[in-house]
Scaffold this motif. Structure first.
Motif, PDB file in Angstrom:
ATOM      1  N   HIS A  30       0.841  -1.209   0.000  1.00 29.63           N
ATOM      2  CA  HIS A  30       0.000   0.000   0.000  1.00 29.63           C
ATOM      3  C   HIS A  30       0.872   1.253   0.000  1.00 29.63           C
ATOM      4  O   HIS A  30       1.887   1.310   0.692  1.00 29.63           O
ATOM      5  N   ASP A  67       6.313   1.412   7.121  1.00 32.53           N
ATOM      6  CA  ASP A  67       4.912   1.039   6.840  1.00 32.53           C
ATOM      7  C   ASP A  67       4.339   1.976   5.792  1.00 32.53           C
ATOM      8  O   ASP A  67       3.726   2.972   6.152  1.00 32.53           O
ATOM      9  N   MET A  68       4.440   1.678   4.463  1.00 30.34           N
ATOM     10  CA  MET A  68       5.307   0.631   4.027  1.00 30.34           C
ATOM     11  C   MET A  68       6.025   1.017   2.751  1.00 30.34           C
ATOM     12  O   MET A  68       6.005   0.299   1.767  1.00 30.34           O
ATOM     13  N   GLU A 125      -5.042   1.379   2.370  1.00 35.52           N
ATOM     14  CA  GLU A 125      -4.993   0.301   3.360  1.00 35.52           C
ATOM     15  C   GLU A 125      -5.169   0.816   4.776  1.00 35.52           C
ATOM     16  O   GLU A 125      -5.809   0.182   5.607  1.00 35.52           O
ATOM     17  N   GLU A 126      -4.584   1.987   5.064  1.00 37.03           N
ATOM     18  CA  GLU A 126      -4.599   2.483   6.444  1.00 37.03           C
ATOM     19  C   GLU A 126      -6.000   2.868   6.920  1.00 37.03           C
ATOM     20  O   GLU A 126      -6.208   3.103   8.115  1.00 37.03           O
ATOM     21  N   GLU A 150       4.290  -5.805   4.126  1.00 34.66           N
ATOM     22  CA  GLU A 150       4.183  -4.977   5.332  1.00 34.66           C
ATOM     23  C   GLU A 150       5.508  -5.115   6.100  1.00 34.66           C
ATOM     24  O   GLU A 150       6.258  -6.058   5.877  1.00 34.66           O
TER      25      GLU A 150
HETATM   26 ZN   LIG Z   1       0.941  -1.030   6.463  1.00 35.79          ZN
END
Ligand SMILES: [Zn+2]
Length: 384
Positions: free
Chosen positions: A87, A116-117, A149-150, A174
């Motif tokens: 992501h 991250d990431m 994604e977050e 990740e």
């Molecule tokens: Zn992540």
């Protein structure tokens, strides 16, 4: 060990500086999940690097959130593909780079999203490049670069699930754990918004005419928190509450944000039913409550990661490091693919820690070996 594996290992060996340069470039682009211009700028950079090596990239446009990129190194035979996940978004607000962009002290790199990431993106990009340089594997290697994604992958999830269908394996870059381990199990998570409606009244003049939404919510929170069971890995947390108008008004409204974590899909069904029952229970006559799901992550159950982990551990040994599998309560996209029954392994990016904080770091000396291990694991996937 095949010739291709030897070639991939050798191609990656001298790339540490090149990898760090790309990491610096990606970290120095603000890319909060809600910053479409930012996550799309990261997409532009990723595309440019892959195109320079002749790797095909398809851009799937999205509105509201960043576009999804799909890169592919074709296979030299027609077999089902392997999928890499990454992501591009971070949790850091736009403007963070201006305050504290990429920096380095010894073997540690710092900056928003460095572990991250953004480092995981670098790993996936260089694994693709190495495999492309070696002439490809007997099966296609596909990489998705998503942008939300977050916040629970509201647009990324459908693309990830579509890309995972029929895949022989999914590897998610990740961050590797501080211990150096990869992730063989993850909790699933779900968040909910709870809204309670009551009836306002003057707390001195006609208290009895009111129905307190705050009291109703408070009673529900006690019951929701009692669902936590560390033995089974289930946790509930009401992390935000709001409500009421003034101290002398019976509260006509109250709201809460609830987080649920669980280990298996079976637990998820039970807990969601239990939570709905608690929310809808009539705790204070005259009040009513509704619950809305906000985000969902599915668990990475160990049974879906075991076989791939064995293969990865051998690849890591070949790349020069020992590794173990670890369970984490944090959620990631790997749960979506594991829930489809596709073998999935997570935490394959460079080693990092303190994610989502100003002290987030990435171990620069892990860039090459982690990427070598991922590429070798891809090379050693059994054909079927
Ligand atoms: Zn992540």
């Amino acid at each position: 060990m095949t010739d291709i594996a030897e070639e991939v290992l050798a191609w990656l060996k001298p790339r540490a500086e090149e990898m760090e340069a790309l990491l610096r470039r990606l970290v120095n682009i603000d890319s909060n999940s809600f910053d479409k211009a930012g996550t799309d700028a990261v997409a532009d950079a990723v595309t440019e690097v892959l195109h320079a090596d002749g790797i095909a990239v398809t851009r799937i446009p999205k509105t509201g959130f960043g576009d999804v990129l799909r890169a592919e190194v074709p296979g030299c035979e027609s077999n089902s593909h392997a999928l890499l996940l990454g992501h591009r978004d971070t949790v850091f607000k736009t403007g963070t780079v201006a305050q504290r962009g990429y920096s380095r002290a010894g073997d540690l790199a710092f900056g928003p999203g460095v572990a991250d990431m953004k480092a995981g993106l670098v790993t996936n990009i260089f694994a693709l490049r190495a495999i492309k340089a070696a002439g490809g594997l007997p099966f296609p290697v596909v990489a998705l670069f998503t942008a939300d994604e977050e916040i629970g992958s509201p647009t990324g999830r459908a693309e990830i699930e579509a890309a995972a269908k029929g895949a022989r394996a999914v590897f998610n870059a990740e961050p590797g754990r501080v211990s150096g381990n990869v992730v063989t199990g993850r909790k699933g998570g779900a968040s909910f918004h709870i809204k309670v409606t009551g009836r306002a009244a003057h707390s001195g003049v006609n208290h009895e005419a009111g129905a307190s939404a705050i009291e109703a919510l408070a009673r529900k929170i006690v019951k929701l928190h009692a669902l936590t069971d560390y033995r089974t890995g289930i946790t509930t947390n009401v992390g935000v509450i709001k409500g009421g108008n003034t101290h002398n008004t019976v509260a006509p409204w109250a709201e809460a944000e609830l987080d649920l974590r669980y280990v298996t899909l079976e637990q998820r069904a039970q807990m969601v039913a239990e939570i709905e029952r608690i929310v809808h229970h009539d705790d204070v006559p005259g009040t009513s409550a509704e619950i809305t799901p906000v985000a969902t992550f599915l668990p990475l159950e160990r049974r879906h990661s075991e076989a791939l982990f064995g293969l990865y551990r051998d690849a890591a040994a070949r790349a020069g490091f020992a590794v173990d599998g670890e369970f984490t309560g944090g959620c990631a996209d790997s749960g979506f693919t594991a829930a489809l029954g596709v073998p999935t392994l997570c935490g394959l990016g460079p080693i990092g820690g303190k994610a989502h904080t100003d002290e987030e770091f990435c171990r620069i000396d892990s860039l090459v070996p982690r990427t070598q291990a991922l590429a070798l694991a891809l090379c050693s996937l059994p054909l079927r």
